[in-house]
Design an enzyme around this catalytic site. Structure first.
Site, mmCIF file in Angstrom:
data_model
loop_
_atom_site.group_PDB
_atom_site.id
_atom_site.type_symbol
_atom_site.label_atom_id
_atom_site.label_comp_id
_atom_site.label_asym_id
_atom_site.label_seq_id
_atom_site.Cartn_x
_atom_site.Cartn_y
_atom_site.Cartn_z
ATOM 1 N N TRP A 1 48.554 41.088 32.700
ATOM 2 C CA TRP A 1 49.326 40.515 31.622
ATOM 3 C C TRP A 1 48.504 41.042 30.322
ATOM 4 O O TRP A 1 48.895 40.870 29.035
ATOM 5 C CB TRP A 1 49.294 38.971 31.640
ATOM 6 C CG TRP A 1 48.087 38.229 31.749
ATOM 7 C CD1 TRP A 1 46.903 38.577 32.272
ATOM 8 C CD2 TRP A 1 47.987 37.127 30.627
ATOM 9 N NE1 TRP A 1 45.946 37.792 31.937
ATOM 10 C CE2 TRP A 1 46.545 36.918 30.943
ATOM 11 C CE3 TRP A 1 48.653 36.523 29.755
ATOM 12 C CZ2 TRP A 1 45.768 35.927 30.381
ATOM 13 C CZ3 TRP A 1 47.815 35.362 28.931
ATOM 14 C CH2 TRP A 1 46.582 35.061 29.338
ATOM 15 N N GLU B 1 41.643 30.796 34.784
ATOM 16 C CA GLU B 1 41.609 30.867 36.282
ATOM 17 C C GLU B 1 40.521 29.980 36.811
ATOM 18 O O GLU B 1 40.098 30.228 37.944
ATOM 19 C CB GLU B 1 41.185 32.425 36.517
ATOM 20 C CG GLU B 1 42.275 33.266 35.879
ATOM 21 C CD GLU B 1 42.148 34.762 36.374
ATOM 22 O OE1 GLU B 1 40.964 35.272 36.740
ATOM 23 O OE2 GLU B 1 43.372 35.437 36.415
ATOM 24 N N GLN C 1 38.661 30.345 30.172
ATOM 25 C CA GLN C 1 39.088 31.116 28.892
ATOM 26 C C GLN C 1 40.142 30.315 28.436
ATOM 27 O O GLN C 1 40.616 29.272 28.743
ATOM 28 C CB GLN C 1 39.912 32.248 29.360
ATOM 29 C CG GLN C 1 41.115 32.044 30.437
ATOM 30 C CD GLN C 1 41.063 32.963 31.313
ATOM 31 O OE1 GLN C 1 40.960 33.043 32.615
ATOM 32 N NE2 GLN C 1 41.705 34.335 30.995
#
Lengths: 804, 804
Positions: free
Chosen positions: A387, A517, A630
């Site tokens: 992505w 993640e 993130q």
């Protein structure tokens, strides 16, 4: 102890941060000395590419440094081997095959002999060494003065390019000057098929262990003016021809040792051409080498060898200077379109130019290839596309070279049938689900909680399509690709999510992973839900637009995909009742339903050496804490700017910043942009610094495995979206610029709707200039600005508060 | 299409359900004919074992049926090979090595030649065939009358036992009768090391693909009265000696072809002894074969061969009848302790005896081994031990043969140090975390969302310890094992969970998987939280008890494990503020925080062939729906009976029953027990039926890979806990019996605190009899009953409502 060791990374990474040894220069990176400790890293930084071919910045001569301090690499975008994935515990529907970017035969090799002494940087004495990559010429050049063990002094100048204008071609000019001796020289130019991919199974950021023998030799040609191999991959069944040819006036081919001479030693995996020259002291001799790769991904397999021979024949006639000149012209045009100027900070200026240059080198532009997480500069993440393309990289190309943005979206359209197939495997009776990571279009994610579970990929692609169509009136794309792709992907949400059945009705999306993640398999991830909502609304907009303006196309597409009125109406209901988690007590948006109920990570007792956390803690430990790898919610704030008040953005930023490790290279740029938006200029600047020189300074300690293309493009977003405050809201272009106090001025450019706008911000004012196109309307903060042929420039004085 | 195919299972499973072809018999299973279609399954059903050795029910003669319709198997409990687990995408802390139960050399082989014709069930004509396994003699016997292609008619009777009293021994008696001919016979008895483990990677219930060559030959002996191999495993470095010996008065050893004759053909992997006999029509000849396995898990490696030779020498002297007689005596005693009688339903009576018998065959009882999910009857789940032991299987042994229950807990104590090590790998600075699946004590779960995430394993073990100590006054175990084990495991909850910091304080446990494997990585799984609460309270109870009664031991243990007062006090707070999810609207307990917000599985549109769901849907599809593989909340209702009102139990049952597939063999028994408790006698009976003959009827279509020990023990719980309504509440024994209307009566027995209680329920009354021990107090519903030497029997008339 079952510990993933990061030791190797640490031992070969530079002890002195690289920006201290690289001189600062706006348009070049320059390596002032030869150092085995930084060699591996430099191979990535000095990599060349043109979106088709990628050559790591290895030296022409054999590398004799310590094991693990170099990785030869020559790649062809989209050329991959496929290998079955074996799971220690299997389950239905897991990705079945991995793709990985193959290491191809190396045509860069040159071995130079001064009489009986072999020129090599690891022996003798280096008198002088300089290597530089120039972003305006696109040429990697290296000048070495070297004294052999027997005292012969020689200067070797090599220049290398991977042609932006001839996508199958690379070229090397190799000049040897005898400084203090006269002798007979020998130069052996090689095409070496004795290559293999990087073998490492421990660090998930590098990739899986590759076990199959990747390339099988089918044919070889060894003629005076052409040397070529034809290889075939075992599983993916692709053919590739790798070939080289030479021109020289100074050297004479040594026909006695031409042909099969070296092949015993290398088991016929190396084709070589020997050249000899008698040289007088003070004189120079030069050889030009041309190489190309052709694969069956582009041409019929049986034509590849002939195509290569013709191609190199033409290249030899045109000569090195021809390609060098065209390279310069191409880059001149590119910088004219794309240049970002930062006055007052050479380190950042160098960083952003470096990043822009590498993006241009990395991006596929034929509609069949894309841009890998590590570009074409290394094998990290196995050359997969993510992505990253749509959310991080597309904006740079869209607003700088929009024709490339289009080809990136074409690549997705090409994969639509595979995405339909994948949706079926994932239990969806309708629609298309794009792979989380792939090269050839098939899902390659071997760990679904941080892979296939990231359903937001579908919305990310739809978002990119929307962004593209807002910036370009591309009706052909709309009717032939966009509508079908957006509708097919939007269907997935209806099956993935469900209506709560309560009053008021709520649409929930369970069991997905958002961008972060360090949190997996959650319910109602804000980013996913909000992006899905936007996606469905955009699908509706396209339905309305096509019904109204292109009814024939509308009928054709909905017939093809059998889209029903019930589905269209369900998009509307689902979007309007989408659950978007918000915590009333904390007055912040929640990353997902349960995120805020988790224990906050004990940062105080986590020493520096335990980062990145993923290399030191079991996923369960990470997942059960409030800790982010993130930007996740913050990314939603960037992409959906009008869905948050400024106060909400401030509170969200403050909350999530405290718990984000930025262990992902995708993080800092987003934090910089949001910091700029909420007026925290110091943080905006600091996060920008981290992003802008992430590879140059190797801050993530893994640039040796390849540069980070998403972070590079993030740099550009920091300038335009961050400091420039650019947003598209309801189809309208907005700016809200601020100037970091460290800079005198900066400027950047936007290509939108066939117009080019130059934006220059200094301490007094913002100046907008229409440098191409007939008219452009946009907002400067709340003020509307119109530029046209009559008024091409507009200068607006700064408010004092913007630059505190 | 990436589809895990279940086709093979379907083609070789019987077309007619097995209970139609097996005659019903309370004490035997009997195979009336030879059928390749049911051969694979029968090999599991007719498997023999004694907790140490397990032999699949393969025939003595070479099997010549279609590929995939047989799996030779000879196992030694706890003898495993270890192999590194390779993950396609690696992460920190994942289990590093798999253990798998090794297939050992096969000593059962017999090849019979009638002159030049080889006896084989796949050729010639079977005149008569009957095979039976008798639960009272413990002997597997097969009688075959067979006519050769040339018309020779022979009767072969083989009897086989794996000795319960001599744990290294198995024995075979093989009798041949010439019916209609006289000829020279040849009998070749083999020890065949040419074996390998089952290779299948697709079905996760079978196991991973095993790649390593498992056994290396170290030595072999080939003497007239002893044939033996010594092998060593590559990774786990265990030695094993497999050996055979013979006795006969009828046959003569053929020394000419003894020794190395057959070894060329089999690459020296087969040791064989040839026997010859001239036989007259109507006469019989008999050979007895004795085999044993000795491994370095029990004895020094260098002594194994000698031990084996001595052992078989003694066995030859004692003879087959000796061991058959001891076998019978052992089983007589067992059934006296353990027999469950069901009058009026022979199918169920056979089922429960079959199950009890196989449990006895499967269970390790040396403190170093445990009971595998598939016992010693097949390679499903790779021979791993799970929580099945503590939660499903331990009660049967605890109340029938308590000395075996103790050894099962000893096995866990033996693994405590490895559990500490595993806790460190999982980021816990203190305490011990038991592996989800293992043989040798190391975590072998290669898919952590349904493996290591099942932290409830710690509480399950503590629960078993508590249950054991409630039923047996075993002070030695308490002081030497239990306290340390319970405290070390209880520490994990404090680090895994956290206090919410709100008022009132709530203790949450995030990111775990409960028993239901169709839901993974959730927050506050009811079962886990409630069991953790019980675990911590039990740890506190043991602290108080030891402080008071055994202060010296208390000091010794807390010094050893450095347990602090702060931890002890945190157990109390955590237990008292434990979050136990409840849904006020539905008035049911929630399986976890988010379970009830998920979409309910579309059962109406799921055809039968899509079960079990795990073989037809990606885990993400399953996880995001309300669908249960097995009892989860309902299991908590069984184990923690006093924490729910009867009304709550009814509502919970009704809700969860609708969404449970019972794709796990652990499910139906729990549903039967709870159904009995809430008075739904029809469902209690139906779920019991499903459990009681699960393997006999092969209802899960995978009994060929081994019997299901947990479901077998679940059968026993259905009788005692379900129909008998037995519970231990606050240390008090309770019964609340009901009689299924299909039965005349049933009875079962409980061994508790050195007393044995027989409970018999018929349509009029429940009769309690103290058959051993001096006194026992318990409750019949609310009524207290005391049995002692004066009053050994007590009969209580039924209430009408119990038997509607």
């Amino acid at each position: 102890m079952n510990v993933i060791s990061n030791t190797q990374t640490m031992t070969v990474s530079p002890t002195v941060p690289f920006h201290h040894t690289f001189p600062l220069d706006a348009w070049r990176i320059c390596e002032p000395g030869y150092d085995v400790n930084t060699n591996y890293l430099s191979e990535s930084l000095f990599a060349l590419g043109n979106g088709t071919i990628g050559l790591r910045g290895t030296h022409e001569e054999s590398y004799l440094g310590p094991e693990g301090s170099s990785q030869e690499g020559n790649y062809l975008n989209g050329f991959y081997e496929s290998e079955p994935i074996t799971y220690p515990e299997n389950a239905y529907g897991l990705a079945r095959n991995n793709h990985f970017m193959l290491n191809l035969p190396n045509g860069k090799g040159m071995e130079l002999w001064l009489a009986d002494e072999k020129f090599n940087l690891a022996n003798g004495r280096i008198i002088n060494y300089q290597r530089q990559l120039d972003f305006r010429t696109g040429i990697l050049s290296r000048t070495v003065q070297w004294e052999s063990p027997q005292g012969r002094q020689v200067e070797v100048v090599s220049e290398r390019l991977v042609s932006f204008t001839d996508r199958h071609l690379y070229a090397i000019r190799y000049r040897v000057t005898a400084i203090n001796f006269s002798a007979s020289l020998r130069l052996v130019s090689t095409l070496n098929a004795n290559v293999s991919n990087l073998q490492t199974a421990d660090d998930p950021r590098v990739g899986s262990k590759i076990t199959a023998p990747p390339l099988q030799v089918l044919a070889q040609q060894n003629k005076p003016d052409f040397l070529g191999f034809e290889h075939k991959t075992l599983h993916s069944q692709f053919h590739v021809v790798s070939s080289i040819a030479h021109t020289t006036n100074d050297w004479v081919a040594d026909e006695l040792v031409g042909g099969d001479d070296e092949q015993d030693q290398h088991q016929t995996q190396v084709l070589a051409r020997h050249f000899i020259a008698d040289i007088e002291q003070g004189h120079s001799v030069t050889l030009c080498k041309f190489g190309c790769y052709f694969s069956s991904r582009d041409y019929p397999a049986k034509e590849l060898m002939l195509l290569s021979a013709d191609y190199l024949s033409r290249a030899r006639q045109q000569g090195f200077d021809h390609f060098a000149e065209r390279q310069r012209e191409y880059l001149q045009a590119f910088w004219q379109q794309a240049d970002v100027e930062i006055a007052g900070d050479l380190a950042l200026q160098q960083g952003i130019h470096f990043n822009q240059f590498h993006l241009l080198q990395s991006v596929g532009r034929d509609g069949q290839t894309n841009i890998a997480a590590k570009g074409l500069s290394g094998e990290g993440y196995e050359g997969h596309y993510f992505w990253d393309t749509e959310i991080y990289i597309l904006p740079f190309f869209l607003y700088s070279k929009p024709e490339i943005a289009r080809t990136l979206l074409d690549y997705r359209y090409l994969g639509l049938q595979q995405a339909r197939q994948r949706a079926r495997e994932m239990g969806h009776k309708q629609g298309a689900l794009y792979p989380w990571r792939t090269i050839g279009g098939e899902e390659c994610s071997a760990y679904f909680p941080a892979g296939s579970a990231q359903y937001h990929i579908n919305a990310d692609i739809a978002y990119a399509v929307k962004q593209y169509l807002e910036a370009r009136d591309d009706q052909e794309f709309l009717l032939n690709c966009a509508a079908e792709m957006v509708w097919e992907t939007a269907r997935i949400w209806l099956d993935l999510g469900h209506f709560s059945g309560t009053t008021p009705e709520v649409f929930r999306i369970n069991e997905v992973t958002g961008p972060d993640e360090y949190t997996a398999l959650v319910n109602n991830n804000y980013y996913t839900n909000a992006m899905a909502k936007l996606h469905m609304l955009f699908a509706l907009t396209l339905v309305e637009k096509l019904r109204r303006d292109h009814n024939e196309d509308y009928r054709r597409i909905i017939d093809k995909i059998m889209l029903t009125e019930a589905e269209i109406s369900a998009w509307k209901s689902a979007a309007h009742s989408m659950l978007l988690p918000y915590d009333k007590a904390l007055q912040i948006h929640a990353q997902d339903d349960s995120f805020l109920t988790k224990k906050i990570w004990d940062f105080a007792n986590t020493p520096d050496e335990q980062y990145p956390l993923l290399l030191h803690f079991h996923p369960l430990v990470i997942y059960r804490h409030q800790v982010c790898k993130q930007a996740d919610l913050l990314l939603a704030m960037l992409l959906l700017p009008d869905q948050f008040t400024l106060e909400e953005k401030r509170r969200n930023f403050d909350y999530y910043e405290k718990i984000t490790t930025h262990d992902s290279s995708l993080s800092s740029c987003i934090f910089s942009i949001i910091a700029a938006e909420i007026g925290d200029h110091e943080k905006a600047y600091r996060y920008f610094m981290e992003t802008a020189r992430l590879d140059l300074d190797d801050t993530h300690h893994n640039t040796k495995h390849g540069i980070h293309t998403a972070a590079m493009a993030g740099t550009w977003m920091c300038i335009s979206y961050g400091f420039g405050g650019m947003r598209i809201i309801n189809g309208q272009l907005h700016f809200s610029p601020t100037l970091p106090r460290q800079w005198q001025h900066y400027q950047f450019q936007i290509n939108i709707n066939h117009a080019t706008l130059n934006i220059r911000i200094d301490s007094e004012a913002t100046e907008y200039r229409l440098t191409a196109g007939s008219e452009l309307k946009f907002f400067h903060r709340q003020q509307i600005v119109t530029l046209n042929q009559q008024e091409k420039n507009h200068r607006i004085l700064n408010r004092i508060t913007d630059y505190e």
